[in-house]
Design a protein around this motif. Structure first.
Motif, PDB file in Angstrom:
ATOM      1  N   GLY A 236       0.954  -1.281  -0.161  1.00 33.43           N
ATOM      2  CA  GLY A 236      -0.042   0.056   0.003  1.00 33.43           C
ATOM      3  C   GLY A 236       0.789   1.189   0.083  1.00 33.43           C
ATOM      4  N   ASN A 237       2.015   1.071  -0.368  1.00 33.31           N
ATOM      5  CA  ASN A 237       2.963   2.339  -0.310  1.00 33.31           C
ATOM      6  C   ASN A 237       2.475   3.414  -1.150  1.00 33.31           C
ATOM      7  N   GLY A 238       2.124   3.109  -2.519  1.00 37.56           N
ATOM      8  CA  GLY A 238       1.542   4.282  -3.243  1.00 37.56           C
ATOM      9  C   GLY A 238       0.428   4.943  -2.857  1.00 37.56           C
ATOM     10  N   ARG A 239      -0.307   4.070  -2.286  1.00 41.10           N
ATOM     11  CA  ARG A 239      -1.693   4.593  -1.760  1.00 41.10           C
ATOM     12  C   ARG A 239      -1.372   5.397  -0.587  1.00 41.10           C
ATOM     13  N   LEU A 240      -0.594   4.878   0.112  1.00 40.59           N
ATOM     14  CA  LEU A 240      -0.207   5.946   1.542  1.00 40.59           C
ATOM     15  C   LEU A 240       0.443   7.217   1.085  1.00 40.59           C
ATOM     16  N   LEU A 241       1.431   7.281   0.179  1.00 40.19           N
ATOM     17  CA  LEU A 241       2.041   8.404  -0.139  1.00 40.19           C
ATOM     18  C   LEU A 241       0.959   9.455  -0.847  1.00 40.19           C
ATOM     19  N   ALA A 242      -0.085   8.787  -1.691  1.00 36.35           N
ATOM     20  CA  ALA A 242      -1.001   9.959  -2.221  1.00 36.35           C
ATOM     21  C   ALA A 242      -1.998  10.386  -1.517  1.00 36.35           C
ATOM     22  N   LYS A 243      -2.582   9.422  -0.400  1.00 37.11           N
ATOM     23  CA  LYS A 243      -3.702   9.787   0.386  1.00 37.11           C
ATOM     24  C   LYS A 243      -3.343  10.538   1.621  1.00 37.11           C
ATOM     25  N   SER A 244      -2.043  10.411   1.951  1.00 38.98           N
ATOM     26  CA  SER A 244      -1.717  11.197   3.227  1.00 38.98           C
ATOM     27  C   SER A 244      -1.717  12.544   2.921  1.00 38.98           C
TER      28      SER A 244
ATOM     29  N   GLY B  70      -4.378   9.834  24.105  1.00 36.12           N
ATOM     30  CA  GLY B  70      -4.961  10.896  24.437  1.00 36.12           C
ATOM     31  C   GLY B  70      -4.744  12.229  23.287  1.00 36.12           C
ATOM     32  N   ASP B  71      -4.065  11.840  22.391  1.00 37.24           N
ATOM     33  CA  ASP B  71      -3.733  12.910  21.252  1.00 37.24           C
ATOM     34  C   ASP B  71      -5.054  12.850  20.482  1.00 37.24           C
ATOM     35  N   ALA B  72      -5.291  14.006  19.673  1.00 39.18           N
ATOM     36  CA  ALA B  72      -6.024  14.094  18.490  1.00 39.18           C
ATOM     37  C   ALA B  72      -5.367  13.671  17.340  1.00 39.18           C
ATOM     38  N   ALA B  73      -6.290  12.936  16.441  1.00 38.39           N
ATOM     39  CA  ALA B  73      -5.488  12.313  15.239  1.00 38.39           C
ATOM     40  C   ALA B  73      -6.633  12.191  14.201  1.00 38.39           C
ATOM     41  N   ARG B  74      -6.284  11.963  12.964  1.00 39.37           N
ATOM     42  CA  ARG B  74      -7.381  11.707  12.016  1.00 39.37           C
ATOM     43  C   ARG B  74      -7.018  10.710  11.182  1.00 39.37           C
ATOM     44  N   CYS B  75      -8.129   9.763  10.786  1.00 37.31           N
ATOM     45  CA  CYS B  75      -8.005   8.523  10.333  1.00 37.31           C
ATOM     46  C   CYS B  75      -9.086   8.111   9.080  1.00 37.31           C
ATOM     47  N   VAL B  76      -8.730   7.272   8.415  1.00 36.45           N
ATOM     48  CA  VAL B  76      -9.558   6.663   7.453  1.00 36.45           C
ATOM     49  C   VAL B  76      -9.192   5.028   7.189  1.00 36.45           C
ATOM     50  N   ALA B  77     -10.397   4.395   7.097  1.00 41.92           N
ATOM     51  CA  ALA B  77     -10.252   2.859   6.977  1.00 41.92           C
ATOM     52  C   ALA B  77      -9.953   2.741   5.579  1.00 41.92           C
ATOM     53  N   ILE B  78      -9.017   1.849   5.395  1.00 41.08           N
ATOM     54  CA  ILE B  78      -8.545   1.441   4.178  1.00 41.08           C
ATOM     55  C   ILE B  78      -9.079  -0.028   3.652  1.00 41.08           C
ATOM     56  N   PRO B  79     -10.035  -0.131   2.814  1.00 44.10           N
ATOM     57  CA  PRO B  79     -10.764  -1.383   2.430  1.00 44.10           C
ATOM     58  C   PRO B  79      -9.891  -2.377   1.839  1.00 44.10           C
ATOM     59  N   SER B  80      -9.784  -3.610   2.144  1.00 50.51           N
ATOM     60  CA  SER B  80      -8.656  -4.398   1.509  1.00 50.51           C
ATOM     61  C   SER B  80      -8.868  -4.847   0.147  1.00 50.51           C
ATOM     62  N   SER B  81      -9.838  -4.305  -0.583  1.00 53.59           N
ATOM     63  CA  SER B  81     -10.064  -4.241  -1.948  1.00 53.59           C
ATOM     64  C   SER B  81      -9.155  -3.340  -2.529  1.00 53.59           C
ATOM     65  N   GLN B  82      -8.772  -2.177  -2.007  1.00 54.62           N
ATOM     66  CA  GLN B  82      -7.883  -0.986  -2.440  1.00 54.62           C
ATOM     67  C   GLN B  82      -6.670  -1.381  -2.771  1.00 54.62           C
TER      68      GLN B  82
END
Length: 341
Positions: free
Chosen positions: A136-144, A329-341
């Motif tokens: 998922g490296n390309g996806r990580l780099l683009a979506k981050s 306790g820190d604030a963060a932001r996330c998004v689920a990554i479906p296994s099909s992506q």
């Protein structure tokens, strides 16, 4: 683990290598040491800027392999294009030639030079070394980048665009530019592309045709590549289309590659992402893959983690949290990554 973080001065040599590997047509990373240093300096200042509106900022991220310390890719965002330098495109349109008396009605496609995207945010400088184009490296780099924009939307234009690399051969010859060169310029495509990359854009205004170009007057080879992407760019445009980006008839003035656009708040990753509170603890029996980022600026970190979400709290192990600069306790932001992506 691969993480995405803001570029630092120490990354100059790595950026040099990436610029060399990216090749002709990758305008945003010219092979010029002074300009690469200037890009790093501008990015560092942009992340440090105290601002609540888009301006002449450019944010450059790198992908770092935390196991080896190697920088293996880059990704960038321009906060608002066209504020300090004119930002050119060709807009595809049409004119109608009609004569009722003669029974003739003909629609002809045209290309008109324009600055319609002035003020838009731009995704740019996306490149990942071949050795790390796995998982998922390309996806990580683009979506981050989208998680960063979701946490700091006030720093970016409301519309987000991406210029996709157009068709050219292994020697950097563009069929579209070859036609322009023959009729309007005495510059080959690599030279014109390089000059634009180093900020020498005045020649565009001086030499580009000021009136619409009739597409049917171009060579067949030039017509065929209008709005088409380079084969190496096909995965990138496919990903952007899944994010909601669409082609609205704007193409690059050099290679006629398509520019795609999407409102910032309608980008799929932005819409699906959510603010969470970090909890360091035991994972559930069936953790889920998440793209996770802290909400900082100069210390921004993003990565793919295994975690589980419950009532607005994201549980992950201490090692993953530490790598991303997160504590309980820190604030963060996330998004689920479906296994099909």
């Amino acid at each position: 683990m691969l993480i995405v973080r803001p570029i630092e001065k120490k990354d100059f040599s790595a950026l040099q290598t990436i610029a060399e590997q990216s090749g002709i047509g990758f305008t945003s990373l010219p092979q010029n040491d002074d300009l690469l240093r200037a890009k790093i300096h501008r990015s560092v200042n942009s992340f440090a800027a105290d601002t609540d509106q888009p301006g002449d900022q450019g944010y450059l991220f790198v992908a770092e392999d935390t196991t080896t310390g190697e920088v293996v890719g880059t990704a960038g965002i321009e906060a608002s294009v066209g504020l300090s330098d004119a930002f050119y495109h060709y807009r595809l349109g049409s004119v109608v030639h009609s004569s009722p008396e003669l029974g003739i009605h003909k629609t002809v496609k045209t290309l008109s030079l324009c600055n319609d995207y002035t003020g838009a945010a731009e995704l740019c400088t996306l490149f990942l070394k071949t050795s790390h184009r796995i998982g998922g490296n390309g996806r990580l780099l683009a979506k981050s980048r989208f998680l960063f924009m979701a946490s700091h939307p006030e720093r970016f234009g409301e519309t987000v665009i991406a210029e996709m690399r157009g068709v050219s051969d292994e020697e950097g010859r563009s069929p579209f530019w070859q036609w322009l060169q023959e009729h309007f310029f005495d510059l080959d495509f690599p030279t014109a592309d390089y000059l634009t990359g180093i900020g020498e854009k005045r020649f565009i205004a001086e030499l580009m045709p000021k009136y619409p170009i009739y597409v049917n007057l171009l060579s067949a080879q030039a017509q065929d590549v209008i709005g088409q992407v380079h084969p190496a760019t096909e995965p990138a445009i496919a990903m952007l289309k899944k994010e909601g980006f669409r082609f609205k008839d704007y193409v690059d003035i050099f290679d006629a590659g398509p520019t795609v656009e999407c409102p910032l708040d309608q980008i799929e990753t932005v819409r699906q992402s959510q603010s969470v509170i970090i909890r360091i603890g035991e994972l559930a029996a069936t953790p889920v893959d998440y793209l996770l980022a802290n909400t900082q600026l100069s210390n921004y970190r993003a990565g793919l983690v295994r975690a589980h979400l419950h009532d607005g709290e994201l549980y992950l192990d201490a090692e993953q949290a530490s790598i991303l600069g997160l504590s309980d306790g820190d604030a963060a932001r996330c998004v689920a990554i479906p296994s099909s992506q």
